[in-house]
Scaffold this active site. Structure first.
Site, mmCIF file in Angstrom:
data_model
loop_
_atom_site.group_PDB
_atom_site.id
_atom_site.type_symbol
_atom_site.label_atom_id
_atom_site.label_comp_id
_atom_site.label_asym_id
_atom_site.label_seq_id
_atom_site.Cartn_x
_atom_site.Cartn_y
_atom_site.Cartn_z
ATOM 1 N N HIS A 1 9.044 41.918 -21.858
ATOM 2 C CA HIS A 1 7.592 41.716 -21.789
ATOM 3 C C HIS A 1 6.942 42.386 -20.584
ATOM 4 C CE1 HIS A 1 8.425 38.928 -24.966
ATOM 5 N NE2 HIS A 1 9.029 38.072 -24.164
ATOM 6 N N ARG B 1 -32.293 24.288 -26.138
ATOM 7 C CA ARG B 1 -30.927 24.318 -26.670
ATOM 8 C C ARG B 1 -30.429 22.902 -26.942
ATOM 9 N NH1 ARG B 1 -27.626 29.225 -25.509
ATOM 10 N NH2 ARG B 1 -29.030 30.797 -24.638
ATOM 11 N N ARG C 1 2.720 37.237 -24.654
ATOM 12 C CA ARG C 1 1.996 37.068 -25.907
ATOM 13 C C ARG C 1 1.206 38.309 -26.322
ATOM 14 N NH1 ARG C 1 -0.327 30.852 -25.314
ATOM 15 N NH2 ARG C 1 1.623 29.943 -24.559
ATOM 16 N N PRO D 1 -4.984 32.265 -17.816
ATOM 17 C CA PRO D 1 -5.591 32.537 -16.504
ATOM 18 C C PRO D 1 -7.114 32.536 -16.599
ATOM 19 C CG PRO D 1 -3.815 34.087 -16.962
ATOM 20 C CD PRO D 1 -4.075 33.335 -18.233
ATOM 21 N N GLU D 2 -7.752 31.761 -15.739
ATOM 22 C CA GLU D 2 -9.204 31.694 -15.695
ATOM 23 C C GLU D 2 -9.699 32.419 -14.453
ATOM 24 O OE1 GLU D 2 -11.020 30.733 -18.049
ATOM 25 O OE2 GLU D 2 -9.772 29.448 -19.303
#
Length: 271
Positions: A91, A152, A110, A2-3
């Site tokens: 879970h 950079r 997980r 999930p972002e």
């Protein structure tokens, strides 16, 4: 994983069910997440009312009196609002039982997610201190990116995914925003002009806003609060499309590993 759009979609989904509700009890079935769930959570949260649900980067913050419950979904975690008496599945590690007869249930196969009880200002917590601005906030723009990029040599894609520069721009959304802005993902961050960074900041905003409106991107284990899936994957321009034509008609999309992540781009229109 999930972002930011998936986490923001989760926040919007659970907020109407929990804001203003009082916590009756906390059930911790499995404390061994990425970091152990503190016993203080089950001892302190019951009896408190949830006043607000906010998000910082990919962390969800549930304000309750003088503290916050901070949740991270990890790689495969999700939150659901379920009847409090619903039998847990495998879970289902954590329940926040509310006075409405519902429970906020955290499911994480997980176990890379986390749950903390924070006192004081969340911004001072080590996991949140030092984070860059939110990409949809006024603090994030082309001037910010240009100023932070000077000198950079790292590829601009790695620079864009650095949470100290801006939070929540994961691999999928970095690829999509760079394509929208016409910037090659391997170009050194310090060799991009202010004008092009302005275009990139606008692309990041547009891609994330579109993904949030679509409910996120369904990849691997992610599903939303209601059990549904996000639809942004149907709108992806380059991510996961190696060998397919660029939407601009330039030629085939290519895949390249940058910063140990698969990167998808058009070598013709991205310079």
């Amino acid at each position: 994983m999930p972002e930011l759009p998936e986490v923001e979609t989760t926040r919007r989904g659970v907020a109407p069910h929990v804001i203003g509700r009082r916590v009756e009890r906390v059930i911790v079935r499995e404390p061994r997440l990425r970091w152990p769930v503190s016993p203080a959570l089950a001892e302190t949260l019951p009896g408190r009312r949830i006043d607000d649900v906010s998000r910082r980067a990919k962390y969800l913050l549930f304000a309750a009196g003088d503290g916050h419950l901070m949740l991270h979904l990890g790689m495969s975690g999700r939150l659901r609002v379920v009847p409090a008496g619903l039998a847990p599945e495998s879970h289902d590690h954590l329940d926040i039982v509310l006075d409405s007869g519902q429970a906020l249930r955290f499911h994480d196969p997980r176990r890379f997610g986390s749950a903390f009880w924070l006192t004081g200002e969340p911004e001072t917590y080590p996991l949140l201190a030092g984070l860059g601005p939110e990409p949809l906030s006024d603090a994030f723009d082309g001037d910010w990116l240009h100023a932070r990029s000077r000198g950079r040599r790292a590829p601009v894609k790695a620079f864009l995914m650095d949470s100290r520069i801006v939070v929540g721009v994961g691999n999928i959304y970095a690829c999509e925003a760079l394509h929208m802005a016409g910037i090659h993902p391997a170009r050194p961050a310090g060799r991009i002009s202010r004008a092009r960074y302005t275009a990139l900041a606008e692309a990041v905003r547009a891609v994330l806003a579109d993904a949030i409106a679509a409910g996120g991107t369904t990849l691997r284990d992610y599903v939303g609060v209601d059990g549904g899936t996000g639809w942004f994957q149907l709108r992806l321009a380059v991510y996961g499309k190696a060998g397919e034509p660029c939407p601009r008609g330039c030629g085939p999309v290519r895949r390249r590993v940058i910063g140990q992540r698969s990167t998808f781009f058009c070598p013709v229109c991205q310079r």
